[in-house]
Design a protein around this motif. Structure first.
Motif, PDB file in Angstrom:
ATOM      1  N   VAL A 160      15.199   0.726 -26.242  1.00  0.00           N
ATOM      2  CA  VAL A 160      13.846   1.104 -25.835  1.00  0.00           C
ATOM      3  C   VAL A 160      13.129  -0.097 -25.220  1.00  0.00           C
ATOM      4  O   VAL A 160      12.269   0.054 -24.351  1.00  0.00           O
ATOM      5  N   GLY A 161      13.535  -1.295 -25.644  1.00  0.00           N
ATOM      6  CA  GLY A 161      12.932  -2.507 -25.093  1.00  0.00           C
ATOM      7  C   GLY A 161      13.151  -2.657 -23.594  1.00  0.00           C
ATOM      8  O   GLY A 161      12.337  -3.259 -22.892  1.00  0.00           O
TER       9      GLY A 161
ATOM     10  N   VAL B 167      12.390  -1.007 -21.073  1.00  0.00           N
ATOM     11  CA  VAL B 167      11.524   0.159 -20.950  1.00  0.00           C
ATOM     12  C   VAL B 167      11.925   1.069 -19.788  1.00  0.00           C
ATOM     13  O   VAL B 167      12.064   2.278 -19.953  1.00  0.00           O
TER      14      VAL B 167
ATOM     15  N   LEU C 254       6.711   3.633 -29.555  1.00  0.00           N
ATOM     16  CA  LEU C 254       7.284   4.671 -28.700  1.00  0.00           C
ATOM     17  C   LEU C 254       6.193   5.459 -27.987  1.00  0.00           C
ATOM     18  O   LEU C 254       6.276   5.705 -26.776  1.00  0.00           O
TER      19      LEU C 254
ATOM     20  N   GLN D  77       3.257   4.547 -27.263  1.00  0.00           N
ATOM     21  CA  GLN D  77       2.621   3.698 -26.272  1.00  0.00           C
ATOM     22  C   GLN D  77       3.459   3.651 -24.985  1.00  0.00           C
ATOM     23  O   GLN D  77       2.931   3.808 -23.888  1.00  0.00           O
ATOM     24  N   ILE D  78       4.766   3.423 -25.161  1.00  0.00           N
ATOM     25  CA  ILE D  78       5.646   3.330 -23.993  1.00  0.00           C
ATOM     26  C   ILE D  78       5.669   4.651 -23.228  1.00  0.00           C
ATOM     27  O   ILE D  78       5.519   4.692 -22.001  1.00  0.00           O
TER      28      ILE D  78
ATOM     29  N   LEU E   1       7.288   1.679 -35.180  1.00  0.00           N
ATOM     30  CA  LEU E   1       8.095   2.139 -34.052  1.00  0.00           C
ATOM     31  C   LEU E   1       7.528   3.416 -33.440  1.00  0.00           C
ATOM     32  O   LEU E   1       7.612   3.630 -32.236  1.00  0.00           O
TER      33      LEU E   1
ATOM     34  N   ARG F  17       2.487   5.228 -21.322  1.00  0.00           N
ATOM     35  CA  ARG F  17       2.387   4.423 -20.095  1.00  0.00           C
ATOM     36  C   ARG F  17       3.067   5.093 -18.920  1.00  0.00           C
ATOM     37  O   ARG F  17       2.697   4.891 -17.778  1.00  0.00           O
ATOM     38  N   PHE F  18       4.105   5.859 -19.219  1.00  0.00           N
ATOM     39  CA  PHE F  18       4.817   6.530 -18.123  1.00  0.00           C
ATOM     40  C   PHE F  18       4.381   7.987 -17.977  1.00  0.00           C
ATOM     41  O   PHE F  18       5.092   8.824 -17.460  1.00  0.00           O
TER      42      PHE F  18
END
Lengths: 215, 412
Positions: free
Chosen positions: A109-110, A112, A16, A18-19, A12, A22-23
């Motif tokens: 969190v999914g 996103v 996290l 990674q997400i 996890l 990305r932003f």
């Protein structure tokens, strides 16, 4: 934003990071336990902390305890807690520490985009509570509860209020005019005997404190 | 069966049974044991006194009371002659192996000193055990044999009181001898029974102690189950729940890359699975109970209940984990029953600590008529509560209300 993540599961933690990456948020530290979190915050002075509830060494609610300790030390530090528990008792202590806090179920969190949105709202000093937790709170049936007086639409508005959304966001979500939302909010606050409050998170907090006062 | 109950039976049955002979055997072997023990004490004591100038000697004197342990072990075995009930040793097992822990434990145990006291008494009373059967057996034998003796020209002299030298008088003596022997058998049985009772009192672990031990082991087992549930909860939380959450995150990222209905569907399914898993885990062992205590856990139950539930929990502290869990699951089951069977409009949960008792009361205004043991899960709860010496009571008259009250001894 510069983010510190505390999460004991490597899987996890990576997800996290990674997400957030990305932003274009910078993960300045990703730690796996509560003492690590305190140290990382002291070292990096992040813009926001994202932490798990259950962490080593005790695998109870160390993450939440660490978050409360951090808030006591730095009341302005925004903290978003990710949890596997829908029980409101975990969220309530955190919410009492003021604005700039959030309590979300981990699977949120999914979603996103929504997750990033919630993160931004918390960082901006807002209060975010997971819709599932709010729904559970609101669905608790009570004798003579003022909640019984709310219309279906007003309940929906209250739920979205508790998620920390602005009147504009609520209007977009429910596909009504912002004026209509303002009217609903006024009516809710009146029915719940709550005095009007200036900003969003105080409004949410007032609502939740009211709900808990009923428990 | 003991010698006492045997004596209470029909005299003929008693006299023809093995009990009189067992009594005699018990009394007759007693002095042998006593003499053996005295010999050991004499040797150890003498050696101790002789070696007293050396420190070893004083140590040896310490062994004198310990010799009673051996005597007591023999006495518990001899007890079987008269008393079929089990006679467990009152001694505890030393916590660590080796002779030092054993010695320390034995010298501290009250049981050892009770046995030493018994040994001293036993040695003194051993004289009675010799004299009484001797007088009875020799005296009655002579009486019974008086006809034969007189017939051969002997005479029986009863001190200054009289002389038996006529055959007619001799036959009276025979009758008296038989009577004396019969009465003597009873006297010896009483003596043996009293001695056995004394031995049981001082040398055998009381039955009440056994009960405490059994109770403690049941509570231990329940605690072990509880620990196992917590372990399963932890494994699910750290394993399946984390993996599913990871999957949901990955699917979220995938959706950003390439929006697709299939991915949406997969993510929804994964979230539904996680929600189910979350409920399941909470049913196994609610972490909110461990983390936040009974009050928060009961609030959470109330939040999930479709009937309004008033929660009133006031405790000065947290009960032991096992007791706390038992109370929680009682409330969970009771609320489930309220929802399933009672048709109640509202329920109320009250938890208090009153006079060393954890009191849990769940009350509803439903139709009543609830019974334990009708697949309501109440029986299982009663068992679970009983493990901690608690009681579960149910009042549910037809037409209601239903009140479930549980009391578990508990120090806070």
């Amino acid at each position: 934003m510069r983010v510190v993540i505390a999460e004991d599961s490597v899987l996890l933690r990576e997800g996290l990071s990674q997400i957030l990456g990305r932003f274009e948020h910078e993960v300045v530290a990703a730690v796996g336990d509560a003492p690590g979190l305190a140290a990382a915050v002291a070292e990096h002075l992040p813009d926001i902390v994202v932490t798990d509830v259950r962490m080593p060494p005790g695998f109870r609610d160390e993450g939440l305890r660490a978050a409360l300790a951090l808030r006591a030390e730095r009341p302005e530090l925004p903290i978003l807690v990710l949890s596997q528990y829908v029980e409101q008792s975990y969220a309530s202590e955190l919410l009492q520490t003021g604005g700039g806090v959030g309590y979300l179920l981990k699977d949120r969190v999914g979603e996103v985009a929504e997750f990033i949105d919630a993160l931004d709202r918390v960082a901006a000093g807002g209060t975010v509570i997971d819709p599932e937790v709010v729904r559970r709170l609101l669905s608790r049936r009570r004798e003579h509860s003022p909640l019984e007086r709310l219309t279906e639409r007003e309940r929906e508005v209250l739920e979205l209020m508790a998620e920390g959304r602005s009147n504009g966001a609520i209007a977009r979500r429910l596909v009504v005019s912002e004026a209509a939302v303002i009217k609903h909010v006024g009516s809710i606050l009146a029915k719940l005997d709550l005095p009007p409050a200036p900003d969003d998170h105080r409004r949410v907090r007032a609502v939740l404190l009211y709900l808990r006062g009923e428990l | 069966m003991t010698v006492w109950r045997a004596m209470a039976r029909n005299p003929l049955r008693f006299l023809l049974s093995s009990w009189p002979w067992r009594s005699i055997a018990y009394l007759a072997t007693g002095p042998l044991v006593a003499v053996g023990w005295l010999a050991v004490v004499l040797v150890v004591g003498a050696a101790g006194v002789l070696l007293a100038p050396l420190v070893v000697g004083l140590g040896l004197l310490l062994f004198v009371p310990l010799t009673a342990i051996g005597l007591a072990a023999v006495e518990r075995r001899r007890l079987r002659l008269l008393d079929a009930r089990p006679a467990p040793s009152p001694h505890r097992e030393p916590a660590a192996p080796g002779w030092r822990p054993w010695l320390r434990l034995r010298l501290r145990e009250a049981a050892t000193w009770r046995e030493f006291g018994f040994a001293l008494l036993f040695a003194l009373l051993g004289a009675v055990d010799v004299v009484v059967p001797f007088v009875i057996i020799v005296g009655s034998s002579v009486q019974v044999g008086s006809a034969y003796l007189v017939g051969h020209g002997d005479q029986l002299q009863y001190g200054p009181y009289g002389t038996v030298d006529q055959p007619e008088e001799a036959w009276v003596g025979v009758a008296a001898g038989v009577a004396m022997f019969v009465v003597g058998l009873y006297v010896m049985a009483v003596l043996a029974g009293a001695r056995a009772a004394l031995a049981r009192l001082l040398l055998v672990r009381p039955v009440e102690d056994e009960l405490v031990a059994v109770r403690a082991s049941r509570a231990r087992m329940a605690d072990a189950f509880e620990a196992e549930r917590r372990r399963i909860e932890r494994d699910l939380h750290d394993g399946a729940q984390q993996r599913l959450t990871g999957l949901i995150m990955t699917l979220g990222l995938a959706r950003l890359e390439t929006p697709s209905e299939l991915i949406d569907k997969a993510q929804q399914d994964a979230r539904a699975a996680l929600a189910e898993l979350r409920d399941l885990v909470r049913g196994i062992h609610p972490s909110v109970l461990t983390d936040r205590g009974l009050r928060a856990a009961v609030e959470s139950l109330a939040e999930g209940a479709p009937v309004p539930v008033e929660v009133d929990v006031e405790l000065p502290g947290r009960p032991d984990e096992g007791v706390e869990s038992a109370a929680y699951f009682v409330i969970a089951e009771a609320l489930a029953n309220v929802v399933k069977h009672s048709e109640a409009d509202r329920a109320r949960v009250l938890v208090r600590h009153q006079g060393r008792l954890l009191v849990v009361e769940v009350r509803d205004d439903g139709k009543g008529g609830a019974r334990a043991g009708e697949g309501s899960g109440l029986q299982g709860l009663a068992d679970r509560v009983a493990v901690y010496d608690g009681t579960l009571r149910l009042a549910s008259p037809p037409g209601g209300p239903t009140i479930l009250r549980v009391e578990i001894p508990c120090e806070l």
